[in-house]
Design a protein around this motif. Structure first.
Motif, mmCIF file in Angstrom:
data_model
loop_
_atom_site.group_PDB
_atom_site.id
_atom_site.type_symbol
_atom_site.label_atom_id
_atom_site.label_comp_id
_atom_site.label_asym_id
_atom_site.label_seq_id
_atom_site.Cartn_x
_atom_site.Cartn_y
_atom_site.Cartn_z
ATOM 1 N N GLY A 178 0.814 -1.207 0.000
ATOM 2 C CA GLY A 178 0.000 0.000 0.000
ATOM 3 C C GLY A 178 0.850 1.260 0.000
ATOM 4 N N THR A 179 1.963 1.223 0.734
ATOM 5 C CA THR A 179 2.856 2.375 0.761
ATOM 6 C C THR A 179 3.477 2.606 -0.609
ATOM 7 O OG1 THR A 179 3.360 2.071 3.103
ATOM 8 C CG2 THR A 179 4.938 3.338 1.812
ATOM 9 N N VAL A 180 3.847 1.526 -1.289
ATOM 10 C CA VAL A 180 4.397 1.639 -2.648
ATOM 11 C C VAL A 180 3.387 2.315 -3.565
ATOM 12 C CG1 VAL A 180 5.127 0.358 -4.692
ATOM 13 C CG2 VAL A 180 5.946 -0.325 -2.442
ATOM 14 N N MET A 181 2.141 1.853 -3.518
ATOM 15 C CA MET A 181 1.093 2.419 -4.364
ATOM 16 C C MET A 181 0.856 3.885 -4.040
ATOM 17 S SD MET A 181 -1.676 -0.693 -4.498
ATOM 18 C CE MET A 181 -1.344 -2.198 -5.410
ATOM 19 N N SER A 182 0.848 4.193 -2.736
ATOM 20 C CA SER A 182 0.621 5.569 -2.314
ATOM 21 C C SER A 182 1.728 6.488 -2.801
ATOM 22 C CB SER A 182 0.521 5.623 -0.784
ATOM 23 O OG SER A 182 0.406 6.955 -0.326
ATOM 24 N N ARG A 183 2.981 6.049 -2.626
ATOM 25 C CA ARG A 183 4.102 6.892 -3.048
ATOM 26 C C ARG A 183 4.124 7.082 -4.554
ATOM 27 N NH1 ARG A 183 9.077 4.738 0.876
ATOM 28 N NH2 ARG A 183 8.144 5.463 2.834
ATOM 29 N N LEU A 184 3.795 6.014 -5.293
ATOM 30 C CA LEU A 184 3.744 6.144 -6.755
ATOM 31 C C LEU A 184 2.626 7.098 -7.181
ATOM 32 C CD1 LEU A 184 4.436 2.508 -8.015
ATOM 33 C CD2 LEU A 184 5.707 4.568 -8.645
ATOM 34 N N PHE A 185 1.509 7.022 -6.485
ATOM 35 C CA PHE A 185 0.383 7.910 -6.795
ATOM 36 C C PHE A 185 0.799 9.373 -6.673
ATOM 37 C CE2 PHE A 185 -3.077 10.573 -5.227
ATOM 38 C CZ PHE A 185 -4.060 10.371 -6.196
ATOM 39 N N TYR A 186 1.420 9.704 -5.541
ATOM 40 C CA TYR A 186 1.817 11.090 -5.322
ATOM 41 C C TYR A 186 2.995 11.495 -6.203
ATOM 42 C CZ TYR A 186 -1.366 11.605 -1.384
ATOM 43 O OH TYR A 186 -2.494 11.689 -0.601
ATOM 44 N N ALA A 187 3.915 10.569 -6.438
ATOM 45 C CA ALA A 187 5.055 10.882 -7.310
ATOM 46 C C ALA A 187 4.585 11.175 -8.732
ATOM 47 C CB ALA A 187 6.045 9.717 -7.312
ATOM 48 N N ARG A 188 3.674 10.372 -9.226
ATOM 49 C CA ARG A 188 3.144 10.590 -10.575
ATOM 50 C C ARG A 188 2.364 11.904 -10.643
ATOM 51 N NH1 ARG A 188 1.616 4.234 -11.040
ATOM 52 N NH2 ARG A 188 3.322 3.603 -12.415
ATOM 53 N N LYS A 189 1.600 12.174 -9.592
ATOM 54 C CA LYS A 189 0.827 13.415 -9.556
ATOM 55 C C LYS A 189 1.754 14.622 -9.578
ATOM 56 C CE LYS A 189 -2.745 15.797 -6.827
ATOM 57 N NZ LYS A 189 -3.606 15.716 -5.620
ATOM 58 N N LYS A 190 2.831 14.563 -8.789
ATOM 59 C CA LYS A 190 3.790 15.660 -8.746
ATOM 60 C C LYS A 190 4.498 15.820 -10.091
ATOM 61 C CE LYS A 190 6.224 18.893 -6.728
ATOM 62 N NZ LYS A 190 5.586 20.173 -6.311
ATOM 63 N N LEU A 191 4.874 14.708 -10.716
ATOM 64 C CA LEU A 191 5.537 14.781 -12.012
ATOM 65 C C LEU A 191 4.616 15.384 -13.069
ATOM 66 C CD1 LEU A 191 7.550 11.432 -12.325
ATOM 67 C CD2 LEU A 191 8.459 13.753 -12.138
ATOM 68 N N GLN A 192 3.363 15.040 -13.022
ATOM 69 C CA GLN A 192 2.415 15.607 -13.979
ATOM 70 C C GLN A 192 2.317 17.119 -13.823
ATOM 71 O OE1 GLN A 192 -1.181 13.377 -13.299
ATOM 72 N NE2 GLN A 192 -0.550 11.681 -14.606
ATOM 73 N N GLU A 193 2.366 17.587 -12.576
ATOM 74 C CA GLU A 193 2.330 19.030 -12.337
ATOM 75 C C GLU A 193 3.610 19.695 -12.850
ATOM 76 O OE1 GLU A 193 1.730 19.622 -8.211
ATOM 77 O OE2 GLU A 193 -0.324 18.870 -8.196
ATOM 78 N N LEU A 194 4.759 19.071 -12.577
ATOM 79 C CA LEU A 194 6.032 19.637 -13.002
ATOM 80 C C LEU A 194 6.192 19.615 -14.523
ATOM 81 C CD1 LEU A 194 8.349 18.005 -10.300
ATOM 82 C CD2 LEU A 194 7.719 20.430 -10.457
ATOM 83 N N LEU A 195 5.561 18.632 -15.167
ATOM 84 C CA LEU A 195 5.703 18.474 -16.611
ATOM 85 C C LEU A 195 4.456 18.945 -17.356
ATOM 86 C CD1 LEU A 195 7.359 14.936 -16.589
ATOM 87 C CD2 LEU A 195 8.482 17.100 -17.173
ATOM 88 N N LYS A 196 3.643 19.743 -16.684
ATOM 89 C CA LYS A 196 2.386 20.207 -17.289
ATOM 90 C C LYS A 196 2.619 20.910 -18.615
ATOM 91 C CE LYS A 196 -1.690 23.077 -16.346
ATOM 92 N NZ LYS A 196 -2.347 23.978 -15.351
ATOM 93 N N ASP A 197 3.613 21.805 -18.663
ATOM 94 C CA ASP A 197 3.910 22.526 -19.903
ATOM 95 C C ASP A 197 4.358 21.581 -20.997
ATOM 96 O OD1 ASP A 197 3.279 24.858 -18.616
ATOM 97 O OD2 ASP A 197 5.367 25.411 -18.180
ATOM 98 N N THR A 198 5.091 20.540 -20.617
ATOM 99 C CA THR A 198 5.572 19.569 -21.593
ATOM 100 C C THR A 198 4.399 18.835 -22.213
ATOM 101 O OG1 THR A 198 7.612 19.277 -20.348
ATOM 102 C CG2 THR A 198 7.058 17.564 -21.932
ATOM 103 N N TYR A 199 3.451 18.433 -21.379
ATOM 104 C CA TYR A 199 2.250 17.748 -21.888
ATOM 105 C C TYR A 199 1.495 18.652 -22.859
ATOM 106 C CZ TYR A 199 2.379 13.763 -18.666
ATOM 107 O OH TYR A 199 2.718 12.624 -18.007
ATOM 108 N N GLU A 200 1.312 19.918 -22.460
ATOM 109 C CA GLU A 200 0.530 20.843 -23.271
ATOM 110 C C GLU A 200 1.211 21.120 -24.609
ATOM 111 O OE1 GLU A 200 0.068 24.181 -20.716
ATOM 112 O OE2 GLU A 200 -1.601 23.291 -19.594
ATOM 113 N N ASN A 201 2.546 21.257 -24.585
ATOM 114 C CA ASN A 201 3.267 21.546 -25.823
ATOM 115 C C ASN A 201 3.294 20.349 -26.757
ATOM 116 O OD1 ASN A 201 3.856 24.119 -24.914
ATOM 117 N ND2 ASN A 201 5.833 23.527 -24.047
ATOM 118 N N ALA A 202 3.117 19.152 -26.193
ATOM 119 C CA ALA A 202 3.177 17.961 -27.019
ATOM 120 C C ALA A 202 1.849 17.700 -27.733
ATOM 121 C CB ALA A 202 3.544 16.749 -26.159
ATOM 122 N N THR A 203 0.799 18.375 -27.304
ATOM 123 C CA THR A 203 -0.531 18.139 -27.903
ATOM 124 C C THR A 203 -0.761 19.095 -29.059
ATOM 125 O OG1 THR A 203 -1.511 19.675 -26.309
ATOM 126 C CG2 THR A 203 -1.468 17.323 -25.732
#
Length: 203
Positions: A178-203
């Motif tokens: 459960g801790t692994v899943m939780s940490r991955l959830f938050y890590a992915r969420k944080k990465l999505q926020e940090l890479l938001k501009d990258t996602y937008e520019n790729a579309t």
């Protein structure tokens, strides 16, 4: 393929090499170092983002492993055991350097389940006309990972770089599934926020 997968056919099994090491065969340990130094270096580098110090930490991990081998009971795979040593060495380094995340997320509050196939970062196109853009994307991804807390950075590296399954990550750190899943959830969420501009520019 998970990093903990058994050696290819024809290679001496880790367990045999470990037993030879415990009998004082330094050449057997050299074989283990050659087999896993790339993976251990990759882990330390992804955690601290410094090539020279990553090699130093990897070397320190192997030295500690050699000294601890007489007490290793083969109750887990050698790589899992070695990774734990490297993990502790790296965390000691991080604590001494006071390298910490921004603490925005507290993954101990609740446990979230993330889909096993969920993507962490966008996949780039390998066509020649996009090679330069992909190189820039890779740099931005590495920079984003470096901004994660050590705990979140660790699970991302184990899952997305090492290719370990959730159960293997839990055994390696070690912590609960459960801790692994939780940490991955938050890590992915944080990465999505940090890479938001990258996602937008790729579309």
């Amino acid at each position: 393929m998970p990093a903990s997968t058994a050696p290819d056919s024809g290679e001496v099994p880790d367990s045999d090499l470990v037993k030879r090491c415990q009998a004082g065969d330094t050449r057997a340990f050299d074989a283990l170092v050659s087999r896993y130094r790339g993976r251990i270096y990759a882990m330390t580098y992804h955690m601290i983002q410094n090539e020279t110090e990553a090699w130093d930490l990897a070397q320190e991990a192997f030295i500690k492993a050699w000294r601890a081998l007489p007490r290793f009971k083969l109750d887990s795979s050698f790589y899992t055991w070695l990774y734990r040593i490297a993990h502790n060495v790296t965390y000691d380094y991080l604590r001494k350097k006071k390298i910490q995340g921004d603490g925005e997320f507290d993954d101990s509050r609740t446990e979230h389940k993330a889909a096993a196939g969920a993507e962490t970062v966008p996949h780039g196109d390998d066509a020649p006309d996009t090679a330069l853009k992909n190189a820039e994307l890779g740099q931005r991804i590495h920079a984003a990972i470096a901004q994660l807390s050590p705990e979140h950075r660790q699970v991302i590296v184990l899952r997305e770089v090492e290719g370990l399954q959730y159960e293997e990550i839990a055994a390696t750190i070690p912590c609960s599934l459960g801790t692994v899943m939780s940490r991955l959830f938050y890590a992915r969420k944080k990465l999505q926020e940090l890479l938001k501009d990258t996602y937008e520019n790729a579309t």
